[in-house]
Design an enzyme around this catalytic site. Sequence first.
Site, PDB file in Angstrom:
ATOM      1  N   ASP A  55       0.835  -1.196   0.000  1.00 37.01           N
ATOM      2  CA  ASP A  55       0.000   0.000   0.000  1.00 37.01           C
ATOM      3  C   ASP A  55       0.874   1.253   0.000  1.00 37.01           C
ATOM      4  OD1 ASP A  55      -2.643   1.496   0.576  1.00 37.01           O
ATOM      5  OD2 ASP A  55      -1.397   2.069   2.281  1.00 37.01           O
ATOM      6  N   GLU A 126      -1.942  -5.246  -3.846  1.00 34.07           N
ATOM      7  CA  GLU A 126      -1.004  -4.482  -3.023  1.00 34.07           C
ATOM      8  C   GLU A 126       0.095  -5.387  -2.475  1.00 34.07           C
ATOM      9  OE1 GLU A 126      -3.746  -0.815  -1.322  1.00 34.07           O
ATOM     10  OE2 GLU A 126      -3.670  -2.690  -0.189  1.00 34.07           O
TER      11      GLU A 126
END
Length: 251
Positions: A55, A126
């Site tokens: 992320d 991610e």
Amino acid sequence: MAELSAGRQRQLEQLVERLGLPSTAKVQWSLLDLALTHVSYSAADNYEQLEFLGDAVLRLFVAQHLWVNDRNDTVGQWTAVRSVLVSDRVLSKIAYTFGFERFLLVAPSAARDTKGETSRLANTLEAVIGALYLSTHDFELVAPWLKPELEQQAEQVRSDPTYQNYKAALQQWTQGHYRLLPEYRVEEQIASQTPLSRFSAEVWLQGECLGVGTGPSRKSAEKAAAQIAYSKLSAGYVFEPVIESLPGRDD
């Protein structure tokens, strides 16, 4: 962490091929395997930590792209574009494009949870970004396949005066013109053939349906409906609200 089986190794190599990376790419296969292991499959070894890292890597990648390509925009505009690019809707779409769901190790019970599929795919993407970043400690294995996908999405966002925040734009429009708030009615489409259209939403304004949209989540379906309604109203459609007479008043 256990050594990868020959079958699992081949699966991961197939995913790398799908991403368009060369066979000589310096991938840490154990990390990629971990990035494609859902918490329901292994409580001890799963993608959660790589997702956390990925992320941050994704946000840095997007910020760097905006710095290089959109220096004339404001920070507010950057924030609007980035919020779309890092959303579950966009990330799950990219993951679905490359077929990540085919390589994800997930328990049958979690796999049947179609409501959570959008966030699961976004989290997996991610985590994969995190694994590939750690393999080289730069964007060498991330940029080739992620950059074109994000550039396409960014162009769509930049060309839209609402920056794809259609629910806010529609609410501002209806309040400004009619002093009314839109109402959303959402249904889950059990027989949907694809998770990308799992939910269907209608947006109503005082008894009139102004738009219908679908999406992998309630929020995305509402957004799709709001986009249609906003486009309809901003293009000149005249909505005529019903004005109720006050009790006891004879006009």
